[in-house]
Design a protein around this motif. Structure first.
Motif, mmCIF file in Angstrom:
data_model
loop_
_atom_site.group_PDB
_atom_site.id
_atom_site.type_symbol
_atom_site.label_atom_id
_atom_site.label_comp_id
_atom_site.label_asym_id
_atom_site.label_seq_id
_atom_site.Cartn_x
_atom_site.Cartn_y
_atom_site.Cartn_z
ATOM 1 N N ASP A 423 0.843 -1.184 0.000
ATOM 2 C CA ASP A 423 0.000 0.000 0.000
ATOM 3 C C ASP A 423 0.885 1.244 0.000
ATOM 4 O OD1 ASP A 423 -2.302 -1.440 -0.087
ATOM 5 O OD2 ASP A 423 -2.562 -1.529 2.088
ATOM 6 N N PRO A 424 0.342 2.354 -0.514
ATOM 7 C CA PRO A 424 1.157 3.568 -0.638
ATOM 8 C C PRO A 424 1.818 3.944 0.689
ATOM 9 C CG PRO A 424 -0.986 3.894 -1.665
ATOM 10 C CD PRO A 424 -1.019 2.537 -1.032
ATOM 11 N N GLY A 425 3.082 4.251 0.607
ATOM 12 C CA GLY A 425 3.807 4.699 1.795
ATOM 13 C C GLY A 425 4.395 3.571 2.627
ATOM 14 N N LYS A 426 4.085 2.321 2.268
ATOM 15 C CA LYS A 426 4.589 1.192 3.061
ATOM 16 C C LYS A 426 5.946 0.726 2.547
ATOM 17 C CE LYS A 426 1.156 1.004 5.760
ATOM 18 N NZ LYS A 426 1.354 1.424 7.145
ATOM 19 N N LYS A 427 6.780 0.288 3.468
ATOM 20 C CA LYS A 427 8.118 -0.196 3.092
ATOM 21 C C LYS A 427 8.255 -1.637 3.572
ATOM 22 C CE LYS A 427 10.337 3.636 1.662
ATOM 23 N NZ LYS A 427 9.452 4.700 1.898
ATOM 24 N N PRO A 428 9.053 -2.432 2.860
ATOM 25 C CA PRO A 428 9.253 -3.806 3.337
ATOM 26 C C PRO A 428 10.024 -3.838 4.653
ATOM 27 C CG PRO A 428 10.531 -3.377 1.341
ATOM 28 C CD PRO A 428 9.743 -2.151 1.604
ATOM 29 N N LYS A 429 9.908 -4.966 5.351
ATOM 30 C CA LYS A 429 10.635 -5.113 6.612
ATOM 31 C C LYS A 429 12.136 -4.976 6.355
ATOM 32 C CE LYS A 429 11.621 -8.257 10.389
ATOM 33 N NZ LYS A 429 11.487 -9.581 10.973
ATOM 34 N N TYR A 430 12.630 -5.670 5.337
ATOM 35 C CA TYR A 430 14.033 -5.513 4.945
ATOM 36 C C TYR A 430 14.086 -4.570 3.754
ATOM 37 C CZ TYR A 430 15.418 -9.250 8.055
ATOM 38 O OH TYR A 430 15.662 -9.997 9.174
ATOM 39 N N GLN A 431 14.691 -3.410 3.956
ATOM 40 C CA GLN A 431 14.623 -2.401 2.903
ATOM 41 C C GLN A 431 15.832 -2.397 1.977
ATOM 42 O OE1 GLN A 431 13.385 1.424 4.397
ATOM 43 N NE2 GLN A 431 11.940 0.453 5.807
ATOM 44 N N SER A 432 16.762 -3.300 2.227
ATOM 45 C CA SER A 432 17.982 -3.300 1.421
ATOM 46 C C SER A 432 17.678 -3.504 -0.060
ATOM 47 C CB SER A 432 18.913 -4.424 1.893
ATOM 48 O OG SER A 432 19.907 -4.631 0.911
ATOM 49 N N VAL A 433 18.285 -2.671 -0.880
ATOM 50 C CA VAL A 433 18.194 -2.871 -2.325
ATOM 51 C C VAL A 433 19.602 -3.094 -2.881
ATOM 52 C CG1 VAL A 433 16.026 -1.721 -2.830
ATOM 53 C CG2 VAL A 433 18.080 -0.349 -2.557
ATOM 54 N N ASP A 434 20.443 -3.683 -2.024
ATOM 55 C CA ASP A 434 21.818 -3.959 -2.433
ATOM 56 C C ASP A 434 21.850 -5.294 -3.184
ATOM 57 O OD1 ASP A 434 24.463 -4.290 -2.800
ATOM 58 O OD2 ASP A 434 24.994 -4.496 -0.667
ATOM 59 N N TYR A 435 21.890 -5.220 -4.518
ATOM 60 C CA TYR A 435 21.911 -6.436 -5.338
ATOM 61 C C TYR A 435 23.339 -6.888 -5.642
ATOM 62 C CZ TYR A 435 16.846 -6.448 -5.857
ATOM 63 O OH TYR A 435 15.493 -6.527 -5.600
ATOM 64 N N ARG A 436 24.301 -6.325 -4.937
ATOM 65 C CA ARG A 436 25.727 -6.675 -5.103
ATOM 66 C C ARG A 436 26.178 -6.639 -6.567
ATOM 67 N NH1 ARG A 436 26.817 -10.856 -0.801
ATOM 68 N NH2 ARG A 436 25.935 -9.840 1.036
ATOM 69 N N GLY A 437 25.649 -5.698 -7.306
ATOM 70 C CA GLY A 437 26.075 -5.576 -8.707
ATOM 71 C C GLY A 437 25.342 -6.507 -9.656
ATOM 72 N N TYR A 438 24.558 -7.416 -9.112
ATOM 73 C CA TYR A 438 23.760 -8.293 -9.980
ATOM 74 C C TYR A 438 22.539 -7.529 -10.473
ATOM 75 C CZ TYR A 438 26.344 -12.196 -7.880
ATOM 76 O OH TYR A 438 27.315 -13.050 -7.466
ATOM 77 N N SER A 439 21.933 -8.030 -11.546
ATOM 78 C CA SER A 439 20.730 -7.381 -12.058
ATOM 79 C C SER A 439 19.544 -7.691 -11.159
ATOM 80 C CB SER A 439 20.446 -7.855 -13.475
ATOM 81 O OG SER A 439 21.460 -7.407 -14.322
ATOM 82 N N GLN A 440 18.673 -6.703 -11.078
ATOM 83 C CA GLN A 440 17.498 -6.814 -10.234
ATOM 84 C C GLN A 440 16.389 -7.571 -10.967
ATOM 85 O OE1 GLN A 440 17.091 -2.839 -8.713
ATOM 86 N NE2 GLN A 440 14.931 -3.208 -8.293
ATOM 87 N N THR A 441 16.438 -7.503 -12.288
ATOM 88 C CA THR A 441 15.447 -8.165 -13.135
ATOM 89 C C THR A 441 16.204 -8.940 -14.208
ATOM 90 O OG1 THR A 441 13.986 -6.281 -12.810
ATOM 91 C CG2 THR A 441 13.424 -7.780 -14.586
#
Lengths: 827, 393
Positions: A423-441
């Motif tokens: 829902d708008p404004g909500k964040k996941p419990k773990y907010q890390s977006v560190d993909y260590r240089g790997y692709s996210q998709t």
């Protein structure tokens, strides 16, 4: 009881009869029928499915009879498999955990995956383990290590749409590795935006009504609508069949020429009794080039259209005429050698296409191959040379075999779904977006490469993608072990995974190769609503629960609510609403959106009646607006025009997808192509006739209607069968360097020499976890190759596949696909 | 005439000789009480539903109210016609009652005497009420629903987010809750209600000369300040530089790019990127006096020559806002909810600006977005695509 049944039958007949009136509103009789039987233990209820809307009779808490909804004039026999689906021996009864994983968790011996030994656990235990794994992977690795499998043909129903439930819940916990593209149209949906400015494959097409009126020559090119229109993305209406029936009459009266270009006599060709044009497998681009060369050299092409509406024809011409680097004119004679069609016939065909109003209708099979971008691109070039794109009954379509495309859209809004996003404004419990240089998709079809070649950088649609060696995978309502190619390679790859979670109602091969398996209920065991007609927007249908969830199964909603409860966010997940509140919410939102043009009854009234129907839309011509004013209604291509030559693609410098369509030899090909000496037969893995991909394969009653000696049929020509001493009904071994399967020979004159078919979606049934183990049922993806279509789309290439077939000798091992896991006690 | 004047003066100014002062005061007091009584009862009667629906034209309105939670609910509190439509404090109430004479006039003339006529006027009538509520911050609603007394924790997740923001901005209730007691009038082609807020915001912007603004809804471009000769269409979310204001009109400058193939009618915001800013009529687009071309460059991705152009046009005042963010926020919400019904929506930066139209166009048929929302969402995706942002891969 019997007389009551007769009475109901009469009633439904009257309502069908009353339907003959042009009004779409159903007569009162059916309302009376619904209300008079809605109580008691013996009741008729309405529901929807990919196979159409149904009325089902429930007696003594069991579904005992299924019949088509009265509005459906062309129901598919697949609905007769529904009872078998609900009460299949393959149903997942309890939460199960793989034996060795239960003992050692993520440090388990993964080479045992696939041995099918599982231990029954409680829901609490299973969800705790699921949650503990989410925690461990996010904490110890990060979002790159958590893969949520792309959802395909989930069970229908807008609220319970399982992918939305999985993604909302898992993404409330942390970010994940996601995928792009899909398994059906991976190459088409990437190439066509460059060429025609839209994915086309999922777009509404010119109305059948207009095709029937205006088209003089209709070409089904590798397209089999009679077979494929049986299923739809939402609840299917089967309305397109009415037009195909009219087409059949027109063919009989010789009012239209219909040609099926296909190596095989398709179900559509047989139904329409239309002309057939054989072509060697995988050589469609060569045929199109031969046609284009003829059009140009006989000045039958529409130069004015090319000037006004396209870009880059002059850059394509040297290749076509042989004045370019390869010095090979793509003449009819050149094409004849590759395609197996007479040069004379190719020229005749070109003249025919240029003569009157010509509509090309392409299927998807020819883009599910190596260089799958090329046939779709070259088709657009051919259509542009004919100059009829945007004219009524002319041009090219890539989707008239799909979900009743070509039936005009009503224009009504369809109900939304359970929210996939936070829902708008909500964040996941773990907010890390560190993909260590790997692709996210990553492109979905390269999910196995990621495990086998971690960190490899691949080209994809002008970008570089670095493949992450994910550690945990979650599959919900998606059978990854059906759709992915090369099962033995996949087996090897899955050993890299620490934890695999599968949520499904039936014990697919994906469950067999998972660690934690959670039993969802079927769509017939929950209440839901769905769009009736994905494209026609014919109405909204109620999916009234037929029976309570069987065994220990739960709805996906309850399962993921339970998961989110473990990190204190179940209220946020469900928004504090239950199933019926959600249905009312989704319905009322839809009602509000439609209030002006399409009045709908309040939810309760709708739910009781079971459906609301909208009037038919107006006939429509694809690309007519572009033809009328190419500047204001520019296409979505980089230039706004049809791009015969794409500078953007040319600038990527991909050897397997240059700046204009070209013919390229395949890595393997029958009929004289590479590897055909050793493996002379082309294996096509077409969409099944009596399943939806792998769905319904577990329905015993339906399977019995096509299986041969309990195995998937291998369709083959009488000539190939005779040569190998195979008779109809024999067991055969189908094999190549990648694997081997047992199948039952179905000998049919519909198949030419050198062509065999195993329908995709046949359940994978290995004799054991070992790489190379014999498949006992007949899954074609044991034999297909796992290579990208090209650097552009990186899509699947299952149709680039050659095999050999021999009569199976000795005692055939029992089929291991069905009947669920081997339940063991924890040691 | 003079006599009459004198008689009046003497009646009011000369002390009473025959009647006692006490009697006069008492009679005066009683008369006063009686007329006040009459006044208040008139006020009361004219506030009752019976009076309101006395004009049968209003009966449908009451019927619509009866279907809502404001009429019947578990707490047994009822909001009647006057609770919302008549101000609660004396001065405003008087002002409203005076205005109501117009309504009596409409009733007598039969302006909304049939349901059909009422429906024709429903939007206009509603807009009057919406304007009144906007002006007073939905004061009547807030005599029962006050931000200060709301326990946000008891709200549903989504409501909580929306209401907290509204409370912080002290937003007028009707900004969002239109159609809460009566059927909401159809606004044109059933426009996305999110645009109403944007248009409201635009209507109160006082533009500074020389500054850049963003168009909140597709609008007509004119050649003259009298807004009589049309020039084309200013697309949604297009940037314009305001040059001057004259009366109801604003003079704006549009700087953009266009392709040399065709008539140059479609203008784009950036070189080589198909993000539309404006579409001009053919004669205007071809008018070399009006349209300045300052540069020509070949697009390496298509081989087409693009021209840098600018032109000066007029638009109606009150159609632009200072920042693009509120538009993007509407677009983002719509994108995320509509495009996740069947699958996870791709990251905005997953594709470039010229790839988005093809993908979006191929899929948007599955959603129920109206044309304007589609245009806005596409522009949002293009403007936040990999061309402008670090890609998500």
């Amino acid at each position: 009881m019997h007389s009551r049944r007769e009475f109901l039958k009469c009633l439904s007949l009257t309502s069908v009869a009353a339907l003959v009136s042009p009004s779409l509103l159903l007569p009162r009789t059916s309302e009376a029928q619904a209300s008079s039987t809605a109580q008691g233990t013996d009741a008729w209820r309405i529901s929807g499915s990919h196979w159409g809307a149904i009325r089902a009779r429930v007696a003594g808490g069991k579904i005992v009879e299924v019949k088509p909804f009265e509005y459906d004039k062309y129901p598919t026999e697949m609905i007769q498999g529904i009872i078998g689906l609900v009460y299949s021996s393959s149903r997942i009864r309890y939460p199960m955990v793989r034996l060795d994983w239960l003992k050692k968790r993520h440090l388990s011996d993964t080479s045992q995956r696939g041995d099918n030994r599982f231990v029954r656990v409680t829901w609490d235990q299973a969800l705790d383990m699921f949650y503990e794994e989410l925690e461990r992977v996010q904490r110890d690795h990060g979002p790159w290590a958590m893969h949520t499998g792309l959802v395909g043909w989930r069970q229908t129903g807008q609220f319970h749409s399982c992918g939305n439930h999985m993604l909302r819940a898992v993404n409330m916990h942390g970010h994940t590795l996601s995928t792009a593209g899909d398994y059906s149209t991976g190459a088409g949906q990437v190439i066509l935006p460059y060429v025609l400015g839209s994915t086309e494959v999922y777009s509404q097409g010119t109305s059948w009504e207009i095709i029937l009126k205006e088209t003089q020559t209709l070409v089904f090119w590798g397209s089999d609508p009679i077979k494929n229109l049986q299923v739809g993305w939402n609840c299917e209406t089967h309305e397109a069949y009415a037009y195909l029936e009219q087409l059949k009459h027109k063919v009989a009266k010789k009012e239209i020429r219909v040609i099926s270009i296909d190596p095989v006599s398709s179900k559509t060709q047989n139904y329409l009794n239309c002309e057939k044009q054989y072509v060697n497998p995988l050589t469609d681009v060569a045929l199109m080039l031969g046609l284009a060369h003829t059009l140009y050299s006989e000045k039958l092409h529409d130069q004015k259209f090319l000037d006004n509406y396209t870009l880059g024809f002059e850059k394509f011409l040297p290749y076509l005429l042989g004045t370019g680097a390869d010095k090979t004119p793509k003449s009819a004679e050149w094409a004849a050698r590759i395609t197996g069609i007479d040069a004379k016939r190719i020229k005749e065909l070109a003249r025919l296409l240029a003569k009157g109003r010509t509509q090309l209708i392409f299927g998807w099979a020819m883009q599910r191959q190596q260089h799958g971008e090329q046939p779709f691109w070259m088709g657009a070039v051919l259509a542009a040379m004919l100059g009829q794109i945007g004219l009524p009954g002319g041009g090219i379509s890539y989707a008239h075999h799909y979900s009743s495309i070509g039936v005009p859209s009503s224009g009504a809004a369809m109900p939304g779904a359970f929210p996939l996003n936070l829902d708008p404004g909500k964040k996941p419990k773990y907010q890390s977006v560190d993909y260590r240089g790997y692709s996210q998709t990553i492109p979905c079809a390269r999910a196995i490469d990621a495990l086998l070649e971690p960190g490899k950088v691949i080209d994809y649609n002008g970008q570089k993608v670095k493949l992450p060696p994910y550690k945990m995978a979650i599959y919900c309502g998606c059978n990854q072990w059906h759709r992915q190619q090369d099962k033995n390679r996949m087996k090897q790859a899955f050993r890299q995974l620490e934890t695999v979670v599968a949520v499904d109602f039936t014990w697919t091969a994906t469950c067999r190769f998972a660690d934690i398996v959670l039993p969802a209920c079927t769509q017939f065991e929950r209440n839901d609503i769905d769009a009736y007609g994905s494209y026609s927007g014919r109405g909204v249908i109620a999916m009234q629960k037929l029976v309570d969830p069987l065994f220990n199964s739960k709805t996906d909603f309850e399962i993921f609510k339970g998961l989110t409860r473990r990190f204190g966010r179940d209220k946020e997940y469900s928004r504090g609403m239950d199933e019926m509140q959600w249905l009312e919410f989704l319905y009322e939102n839809c009602r509000k959106e439609n209030s002006k043009k399409f009045p709908m009854p309040p939810f309760r009234e709708f739910w009781k009646k079971g459906y609301v129907l909208f009037p038919a839309g107006k006939p429509w011509v694809r690309h007519a607006d572009f033809r009328a004013d190419a500047e204001l209604n520019a296409l979505g291509t980089p230039s706004g025009f049809i791009e015969i030559f794409s500078r953007k693609i040319a600038n990527f410098n991909y050897p397997d997808c240059p700046g204009h369509p070209v013919w390229m030899e395949k890595s393997e090909r029958s009929h004289g192509g590479p590897k055909s000496q050793r493996y002379p037969l082309w294996l096509q893995s077409a969409h099944p006739d009596k399943r939806l991909h792998s769905q319904l394969c577990d329905s015993e009653i339906l399977r019995a209607s096509y299986a041969i000696q309990g195995r998937e049929p291998l369709f083959m020509s009488p000539q190939d069968a005779r040569q190998r001493g195979i008779r109809h009904g024999d067991l055969v071994r189908v094999f190549n360097d990648r694997g081997q399967v047992i199948a039952g020979a179905h000998v049919s004159a519909d198949y030419p020499p050198g062509v065999v078919r195993l329908q995709e979606g046949a359940w994978y049934a290995p004799t054991g976890p070992k790489v190379g183990a014999l498949d006992t049922y007949g899954d074609p993806n044991v034999l297909t190759q796992d290579i990208g279509s090209s650097r552009l789309a990186q899509a699947v290439s299952p149709n680039t596949c050659v095999v050999q077939v021999e009569k199976f000798r000795g005692t055939a091992p029992a089929v291991t696909a069905f009947g669920g896991p081997q339940e063991v006690l924890p040691r | 005439m003079k006599k009459l004047w004198h008689a009046l003066v003497s009646l009011f100014c000369r002390p009473a000789a025959k009647i006692g002062l006490g009697i006069l005061v008492t009679v005066g007091f009683i008369a006063g009480v009686l007329s006040w009584q009459g006044f208040t009862s008139v006020m009361g009667v004219t506030n009752s539903e019976e009076f309101c629906v006395g004009c049968h034209t209003m009966q449908a309105n009451l019927h619509e109210l009866k279907d809502t939670v404001h009429w019947s609910n578990r707490s047994g509190v009822r909001a009647k016609c006057a609770d919302c439509h008549v101000p609660h404090d004396f001065t405003d109430k008087m002002a409203r009652k005076m205005k109501a004479s117009v309504e009596v006039w409409s009733h007598i003339t039969g302006e909304i005497s049939t349901p059909e006529k009422f429906e024709e006027n429903r939007l206009r009538l509603a807009q009057n009420e919406w304007a009144r509520f906007r002006a007073n911050g939905s004061k009547e609603c807030r005599s029962c629903h006050d931000y200060k007394s709301m326990d946000f924790e008891k709200m549903r997740e989504t409501s909580r987010e929306a209401m907290r923001g509204a409370a912080q901005r002290n937003q007028s209730c009707l900004d969002c809750h239109k159609g809460i007691a009566h059927h909401k009038p159809a606004t044109g082609n059933s426009r996305n209600p999110a645009f109403d807020g944007l248009m409201q915001a635009a209507s109160s912007v006082s533009a500074k000369e020389g500054a850049v603004y963003y168009n909140v809804f597709p609008r007509t471009l004119y050649l003259d300040e009298a807004l009589s000769q049309t020039a084309g269409k200013l697309e949604i979310a297009a940037a314009v530089k305001v040059l001057q204001e004259k009366g109801d009109a604003q003079q704006v400058e549009i700087s953009a790019w266009r392709k040399s193939k065709g008539f140059g009618r479609v203008w784009y915001g950036h070189f080589g990127k198909n993000i539309t800013q404006a579409t001009l009529e053919k004669n205007v687009a071809q008018d070399a006096q009006r349209i300045k071309v300052t540069e020509s460059r070949e697009d390496p991705n298509t081989g087409l020559v693009w021209q840098k152009t600018s032109g000066v046009f007029w638009i109606k005042k009150g159609e632009v806002v200072e920042k693009i963010d509120p538009l993007w926020s509407v677009a983002r919400d719509s994108y995320k909810s509509s495009c996740s019904v069947c699958h996870k929506q791709p990251d905005e930066a997953h594709f470039d600006a010229n790839t988005w139209p093809g993908l979006f166009g191929g899929m948007v048929g599955f959603t129920s977005m109206d044309k304007d929302t589609q245009a806005l969402v596409l522009k949002y995706l293009q403007s936040n695509s990999s061309d402008f942002k670090q890609a998500g891969h």
